[in-house]
Structures are given as structure tokens and as C-alpha cells.
Design a protein around this motif. Structure first.
Motif, PDB file in Angstrom:
ATOM      1  N   ALA A   1       0.829  -1.205   0.000  1.00 28.44           N
ATOM      2  CA  ALA A   1       0.000   0.000   0.000  1.00 28.44           C
ATOM      3  C   ALA A   1       0.863   1.255   0.000  1.00 28.44           C
ATOM      4  O   ALA A   1       0.576   2.233  -0.711  1.00 28.44           O
ATOM      5  CB  ALA A   1      -0.932  -0.008   1.208  1.00 28.44           C
ATOM      6  N   MET A   2       1.930   1.223   0.774  1.00 27.86           N
ATOM      7  CA  MET A   2       2.820   2.365   0.874  1.00 27.86           C
ATOM      8  C   MET A   2       3.538   2.616  -0.455  1.00 27.86           C
ATOM      9  O   MET A   2       3.621   3.755  -0.931  1.00 27.86           O
ATOM     10  CB  MET A   2       3.836   2.105   1.989  1.00 27.86           C
ATOM     11  N   LEU A   3       4.038   1.558  -1.084  1.00 28.20           N
ATOM     12  CA  LEU A   3       4.774   1.719  -2.330  1.00 28.20           C
ATOM     13  C   LEU A   3       3.885   2.220  -3.464  1.00 28.20           C
ATOM     14  O   LEU A   3       4.300   3.056  -4.280  1.00 28.20           O
ATOM     15  CB  LEU A   3       5.427   0.396  -2.722  1.00 28.20           C
ATOM     16  N   PHE A   4       2.647   1.730  -3.515  1.00 28.47           N
ATOM     17  CA  PHE A   4       1.780   2.171  -4.602  1.00 28.47           C
ATOM     18  C   PHE A   4       1.190   3.557  -4.342  1.00 28.47           C
ATOM     19  O   PHE A   4       0.771   4.237  -5.279  1.00 28.47           O
ATOM     20  CB  PHE A   4       0.707   1.122  -4.891  1.00 28.47           C
ATOM     21  N   GLU A   5       1.178   3.979  -3.103  1.00 24.68           N
ATOM     22  CA  GLU A   5       0.871   5.387  -2.820  1.00 24.68           C
ATOM     23  C   GLU A   5       1.962   6.265  -3.432  1.00 24.68           C
ATOM     24  O   GLU A   5       1.688   7.318  -4.006  1.00 24.68           O
ATOM     25  CB  GLU A   5       0.802   5.604  -1.305  1.00 24.68           C
ATOM     26  N   LEU A   6       3.185   5.800  -3.319  1.00 25.40           N
ATOM     27  CA  LEU A   6       4.299   6.517  -3.912  1.00 25.40           C
ATOM     28  C   LEU A   6       4.194   6.535  -5.432  1.00 25.40           C
ATOM     29  O   LEU A   6       4.433   7.559  -6.086  1.00 25.40           O
ATOM     30  CB  LEU A   6       5.607   5.852  -3.489  1.00 25.40           C
ATOM     31  N   ALA A   7       3.802   5.392  -5.996  1.00 21.83           N
ATOM     32  CA  ALA A   7       3.724   5.274  -7.457  1.00 21.83           C
ATOM     33  C   ALA A   7       2.623   6.131  -8.052  1.00 21.83           C
ATOM     34  O   ALA A   7       2.626   6.386  -9.271  1.00 21.83           O
ATOM     35  CB  ALA A   7       3.503   3.812  -7.848  1.00 21.83           C
ATOM     36  N   ALA A   8       1.696   6.600  -7.226  1.00 17.81           N
ATOM     37  CA  ALA A   8       0.576   7.385  -7.740  1.00 17.81           C
ATOM     38  C   ALA A   8       0.999   8.752  -8.250  1.00 17.81           C
ATOM     39  O   ALA A   8       0.274   9.394  -9.010  1.00 17.81           O
ATOM     40  CB  ALA A   8      -0.490   7.537  -6.654  1.00 17.81           C
ATOM     41  N   GLY A   9       2.167   9.214  -7.837  1.00 19.31           N
ATOM     42  CA  GLY A   9       2.642  10.526  -8.292  1.00 19.31           C
ATOM     43  C   GLY A   9       3.592  10.402  -9.465  1.00 19.31           C
ATOM     44  O   GLY A   9       4.509   9.574  -9.454  1.00 19.31           O
TER      45      GLY A   9
END
Length: 379
Positions: free
Chosen positions: A91-99
Motif C-alpha cells: 500500500a505504501m509503495l503504490f501510494e508513492l507510485a501514484a505521483g
């Protein structure tokens, strides 16, 4: 219990056959060290639960994730604990990938492989000491040609023997020479990473929570996520996101273990009607608190307000679930206790929620200060 049935249906939708495969193994075996439960999670698409659909995953939202955790925790608390570590990291990594522009091509390639390649992620963040500062990296990073050499120890580290990727928070020198937070993405077979026995309790032994040592582990620059000039709080915000997901996911797994005990009491009609109703109410109210916090996060609550909301839900659930597990064990009776240890072990599996950071005592004063209008600073 109706709510557990619903949780199992959600789990079956995302991971067809997982619960049946787990239940085919005797409880003592599935919870023991060396248990195959993490392999079963991998085989039943467990890695992709929170991976967005465009990356080949299930794209489950936070509410479905909690329900899956509850269902898994009801049959294997060990697996729920291990899965929580993978899921919150994802969840944390794909939050990062959202930008846009936040990830290097190498980092993006790793994320694209998680669901299709069924990669399991371990987390090298906070250790199991309730009084430590959970946001200070325990792994040191030394600059070398092309990247960094990492040294340190993570214990316990769930999924230690099944991980494909280890994420570790590190401190690196910023542009002005001051230390800044960074995130290293390490393939588990990197030279210098070793796994050693650590977990000595039979409770949650199947979670593979052993010691991971890093000795001069090289991580290339392109696999280190760093703060961007246009987003100076990127990693701090990322840690907050991970913290919120972790607290909710880990609590939901323990709620599953308590729910399984309560469901057995109801099925066997142990105790009076009033006692059974009180037990079911306690378990369901604890999970409803977690769901309420998750719904608020899904609907946009963020930052300090989200952390405070989640911690209140976690601590209230923690107290209620332990009480419910003890009550269920008592209602199941002495003969049930004498004939086998599965229910006793299931009840014991609820208690470790208290040991996950931050401890209630260390969070009490920051929470009070936040409610009074101050900043929320956890340690």
C-alpha cells in the motif's frame, strides 16, 4: 457469525480456495514454525490484493483488505500477521507510485512484478520494542560508488524466509549534508542478507518472524527512493500512509482470531443467551471501530487526524478483543480446554497486538496533546 461469513466471502472473492487450503491443515501444524501458510498465500494470489489493477493486481480497497485479514486471522493468525506486513508495504509503495516522476524505471519495474510474479515483501522498519522511536531507521547506509552499503539488523521480521523483496528505511545525506529519510528496495537474494532464528514462542510461529541481518548489502542508487525537491515531505508522508495501513491491517488479523473463538461459542451454544450476545457484541464492536477508521481513511481523512483516528480504534479494539478471547475460552469450558490446545492457542494469538508499536503508554501523551490542539508526534 454473520459478519465472519461475510468476511470469508470477501476473502474467497479475492483469494479463491485460500481458506479451504488453510483449513485442510490441522491448526497446530498451520501455526507452527515451518508451516506452509505463506506459500499458500503466494499460491492463492495473496501478493496482489492491494496491487492496483493496472499493475496486474486485485485493486482491493482498504475495507476489503480489513475483511480479508479478518477471515485469514480466523483460521491462521500467523498468516494474518505475516500478510499484514506485506500488504501495508505494498500500500505504501503504490501510494508513492501514484505521483508522476516519483519512481525510477528500476523501481517501477519492481512494482510491476509484484502481482504477476507473486512477490512477497517484508518490511525493515520498526522492531518489536515498544519504547523505541518507530520512525528512526535501524539500518545504516554508507555511500559507495553507484549506491549505498547497508548494515543493520531487523528483528523480528515477518516473512523472513519467504520474502522476495525487503524494504528498509535508511538515513542518507541530503543535498545540504543533513540526514534525510530514504527507502531502499532490496531483492531478498542480495549478497549480505541472511536470516537467523529469532522467534521462540509457539504463538504466531508460522509468521516466519525471524532475524534478518544486513552486512554490507549493496543497493544501487536507482533502487533507493529519496525525497524530491518539489516534494520535501514525500517520505514523511509515505511513512504516515504506511503507519495507518499497518495499524488497521494488523488489528484486523487479531480481530479474526477473536471472532473465530466467538463463532465457536455461538455454534456450540455455550453459556447463557445473554453471555453469548455480550461476547458477539464485543467482538463485532471492536471490528466496527476498525472499519469506521478505515472508511474515514478511504473517504479522505489523512495526516495527523487519520493517525489519531486509527490509533484510537486500534487501542479500543485491542482491549475489547483480549477480553472477548478470554471470555470465549471460559464459555467453551474446562473439557474443551482439557481435550485440546487449539482454542487456547487461538486465544493467546490475540494478545500480541499489544506488542506492535506504538505501545499504548508511549502514544497516550501525544494523543492527549493532539486532542488538546497540539501536534501528534509519536515515538
Amino acid at each position: 457469525m454473520r459478519s465472519l461469513t461475510f468476511a470469508r466471502e470477501v476473502c474467497e472473492r479475492h483469494h479463491p480456495g485460500l481458506l479451504a487450503a488453510l483449513e485442510a491443515i490441522p491448526f497446530a501444524e498451520r501455526e507452527a514454525s515451518g508451516s506452509p501458510v505463506t506459500a499458500l498465500l503466494r499460491d492463492h494470489n495473496g501478493a496482489g490484493l492491494l496491487v492496483p489493477e493496472e499493475y496486474g493486481g486485485n485493486g482491493a480497497d482498504i475495507l476489503d483488505a480489513l475483511r480479508v485479514q479478518r477471515a485469514v486471522g480466523s483460521v491462521s493468525p500467523s498468516l494474518a500477521a505475516a500478510a499484514a506486513m506485506h500488504h501495508f508495504t505494498v500500500a505504501m509503495l503504490f501510494e508513492l507510485a501514484a505521483g508522476a516522476g516519483r519512481l525510477t524505471p528500476a523501481q517501477t519495474k519492481l512494482l510491476h512484478g509484484i502481482a504477476p510474479e507473486r512477490l512477497l515483501l517484508a518490511s525493515g522498519w520498526a522492531e518489536g520494542r515498544t519504547q523505541q522511536n518507530i520512525l528512526i531507521p535501524s539500518v545504516t547506509a554508507t555511500r559507495t560508488e553507484g549506491g549505498f552499503l547497508l548494515n543493520g539488523v531487523k528483528k523480528p521480521c515477518s516473512l523472513a524466509r519467504s520474502m522476495d523483496l525487503l524494504t528498509a528505511s535508511i538515513a542518507v545525506s541530503g543535498a545540504d549534508g543533513t540526514p534525510e529519510l530514504a527507502l531502499a528496495l532490496l531483492p531478498a537474494d542480495s549478497p549480505g542478507i541472511s536470516v537467523h532464528p529469532f522467534w521462540g514462542n509457539e504463538v504466531l510461529a508460522g509468521s516466519q518472524s525471524d532475524e534478518v541481518r544486513l552486512a554490507d548489502v549493496f543497493v544501487p542508487e536507482e533502487l533507493v527512493v529519496r525525497t524530491l525537491p518539489e516534494a520535501p515531505r514525500l517520505l514523511d508522508d509515505l511513512q504516515t500512509t504506511g503507519f495507518i495501513w499497518f495499524e488497521l491491517l494488523i488489528s484486523a488479523g487479531y480481530a479474526g482470531a477473536a471472532t473465530a473463538l466467538a463463532a465457536t461459542v455461538l455454534e456450540r451454544e455455550r453459556g447463557s443467551v445473554g453471555e453469548r450476545a455480550a461476547l458477539a457484541t464485543g467482538v463485532q464492536s471492536a471490528f466496527a471501530l476498525l472499519e469506521g477508521a478505515a472508511r474515514a481513511v478511504r473517504d479522505g481523512l489523512a495526516g495527523e487526524a487519520a493517525v489519531a483516528e486509527v490509533l484510537v480504534a486500534r487501542y479500543a479494539a485491542q482491549q475489547t478483543l483480549v477480553q472477548a478471547a478470554d471470555q470465549a475460552l471460559e464459555l467453551l469450558g474446562g473439557i474443551d480446554f482439557i481435550r485440546g490446545g487449539d482454542h487456547t492457542r487461538l486465544a493467546d494469538s490475540v494478545r500480541p497486538l499489544a506488542f506492535h508499536p506504538p505501545g499504548r503508554a508511549s502514544a497516550a501523551e501525544p494523543l492527549l496533546q493532539w486532542y488538546a490542539g497540539g501536534a501528534l508526534e509519536l515515538s
